[in-house]
Enzyme design. Structure first.
Site, short mmCIF file in Angstrom:
data_model
loop_
_atom_site.label_atom_id
_atom_site.label_comp_id
_atom_site.label_asym_id
_atom_site.label_seq_id
_atom_site.Cartn_x
_atom_site.Cartn_y
_atom_site.Cartn_z
N ASP A 95 0.89 -1.05 0.03
CA ASP A 95 -0.11 -0.01 0.06
C ASP A 95 0.90 1.25 -0.09
O ASP A 95 2.11 1.20 0.37
CB ASP A 95 -0.79 -0.03 1.18
CG ASP A 95 -1.92 1.38 1.45
OD1 ASP A 95 -2.17 1.68 0.37
OD2 ASP A 95 -1.92 1.75 2.51
N SER A 96 0.29 2.30 -0.28
CA SER A 96 1.05 3.65 -0.16
C SER A 96 1.56 3.87 1.45
O SER A 96 2.44 4.60 1.41
CB SER A 96 0.07 4.80 -0.58
OG SER A 96 -1.01 4.64 0.10
N TYR B 72 -0.65 8.75 -2.08
CA TYR B 72 -0.75 8.18 -3.70
C TYR B 72 -1.95 8.92 -4.21
O TYR B 72 -2.10 9.25 -5.50
CB TYR B 72 -0.72 6.91 -3.88
CG TYR B 72 0.48 6.05 -3.80
CD1 TYR B 72 1.67 6.52 -3.14
CD2 TYR B 72 0.46 4.57 -4.19
CE1 TYR B 72 2.85 5.75 -3.04
CE2 TYR B 72 1.59 3.84 -4.08
CZ TYR B 72 2.97 4.48 -3.53
OH TYR B 72 4.05 3.69 -3.38
N GLY B 73 -3.01 9.09 -3.25
CA GLY B 73 -4.31 9.50 -3.87
C GLY B 73 -4.46 10.97 -4.41
O GLY B 73 -5.15 11.28 -5.18
N CYS C 143 -4.26 -1.02 -2.05
CA CYS C 143 -4.32 0.41 -2.22
C CYS C 143 -5.10 0.54 -3.49
O CYS C 143 -4.79 0.29 -4.64
CB CYS C 143 -2.77 0.99 -2.46
SG CYS C 143 -2.82 2.84 -2.67
N GLU D 190 -6.63 8.67 9.87
CA GLU D 190 -5.11 8.43 10.30
C GLU D 190 -5.00 9.04 11.67
O GLU D 190 -4.34 8.75 12.65
CB GLU D 190 -4.16 8.98 9.36
CG GLU D 190 -3.88 8.24 8.02
CD GLU D 190 -2.54 8.03 7.62
OE1 GLU D 190 -1.53 8.66 8.18
OE2 GLU D 190 -2.40 7.15 6.75
N HIS E 33 -8.67 3.47 3.71
CA HIS E 33 -8.86 4.06 5.12
C HIS E 33 -10.27 3.93 5.48
O HIS E 33 -10.55 4.21 6.81
CB HIS E 33 -8.24 5.59 5.13
CG HIS E 33 -6.86 5.50 5.16
ND1 HIS E 33 -6.28 5.12 3.86
CD2 HIS E 33 -6.20 6.29 6.06
CE1 HIS E 33 -4.74 5.35 4.38
NE2 HIS E 33 -4.72 6.01 5.52
#
Ligand code: DGL
Length: 284
Positions: A8-9, A40-41, A71, A150, A184
């Protein structure tokens, strides 16, 4: 019979690893989080594709038997490229999420939320529209939800406001199924559920992916043998390209259990792994 590689990022993919561990408790896993280059988004297709190739190459170098792109943004931009470039099964989160949504919708509209990259790639929308027609698909990018998750503000008024801001058009459009198209968002499930109509089905792409990984391992005869499954603990290894300040706390929240130890790999090693794959292909 190597481990399953998951990347994942950053740390969000730990929600996918959590679902994989639940579904495939006997398997060994190696997780790579590109924490030095997250998010990355917000990045463009070319950059994400290049990072994804390097991430996958790094995992391949660790001897994995399958690569899970945990991801949504990387899967949206790079899944096909990775499938073409690597001699291993490579799975992403988009297709399983789309199939689950199509199986669960009761004929209403289907919504999908994700990072800017995921939504702007149009991958979810194209796949859904091919089955139900474009007018029945409603997509929305929700960039603020990643940092809120997060920060652990899963039930905070700030998050409630952001959810209302992003999801109101989906609620007004009457979506009956909503794909959580970002690693997330499973953490925000209760808050999203409270905001949407009570009958709206939330599709967690992590769980759907774990199901399809289990199926794929079975089809390819790649499951860890039963004798190995009886062994006390499966191997779980974590690699990060940077160790964020709140790593232990965020990691445990996303994975649902403490992370004993994470190893750090320098970005030049990850980049070098990517170069080897590219040059290998050019020579072939
Ligand atoms: N892992 C990303 C995703 O699922 C979210 C975080 C990021 O933007 O890198 O799209």
């Amino acid at each position: 019979m190597g481990p399953i590689g998951v990347f994942d990022s950053g740390l969000g993919g730990l929600t996918v690893l959590r679902a994989l561990l639940r579904r495939l408790p006997a398997e060994d896993f190696v997780y790579f989080g590109d924490t030095a280059r997250v998010p990355y988004g917000t990045k463009g297709a070319r950059t994400v594709r290049e990072f994804a190739r390097q991430d996958a190459a790094f995992l391949q170098g660790l001897g994995v038997k399958m690569i899970v792109v945990a991801c949504n943004t990387a899967a949206a931009f790079a899944l096909e490229t990775l499938q073409a470039q690597f001699p291993l099964p490579v799975l992403g989160v988009i297709e399983p999420g789309v199939s689950a949504a199509l199986a669960r919708t009761r004929g209403g509209r289907i919504g999908v939320i994700g990072t800017s990259g995921t939504i702007r790639s149009g991958r979810y929308q194209e796949a859904l529209a091919a089955a139900v027609g474009a007018p029945r698909v409603v997509a929305r990018e929700c960039p603020l939800l990643v940092p809120l998750a997060e920060e652990g503000l899963t039930n905070h008024p700030l998050t409630e406001m952001a959810i209302a801001h992003y999801l109101l058009p989906l609620r007004q459009a009457g979506v009956d199924t909503l794909i959580l198209g970002c690693t997330h968002y499973p953490l925000l499930k209760p808050a999203i559920s409270r905001f949407m109509e009570p009958e709206t089905v939330l599709v967690d792409s992590a769980e759907e992916l774990a199901e399809s990984a289990a199926r794929r391992l079975g089809e390819l005869g790649l499951q860890r043998p039963a004798s190995a499954a009886a062994a006390p603990a499966s191997r779980l290894e974590f690699w990060l390209s940077d160790v964020p300040w709140q790593f232990a706390e965020i990691g445990a929240r996303f994975l649902g259990r403490p992370i004993e130890a994470a190893r750090q790999v320098n970005l030049d090693e990850v980049e070098q792994a990517g170069r080897l794959v590219r040059h290998g292909r050019e020579r072939a």
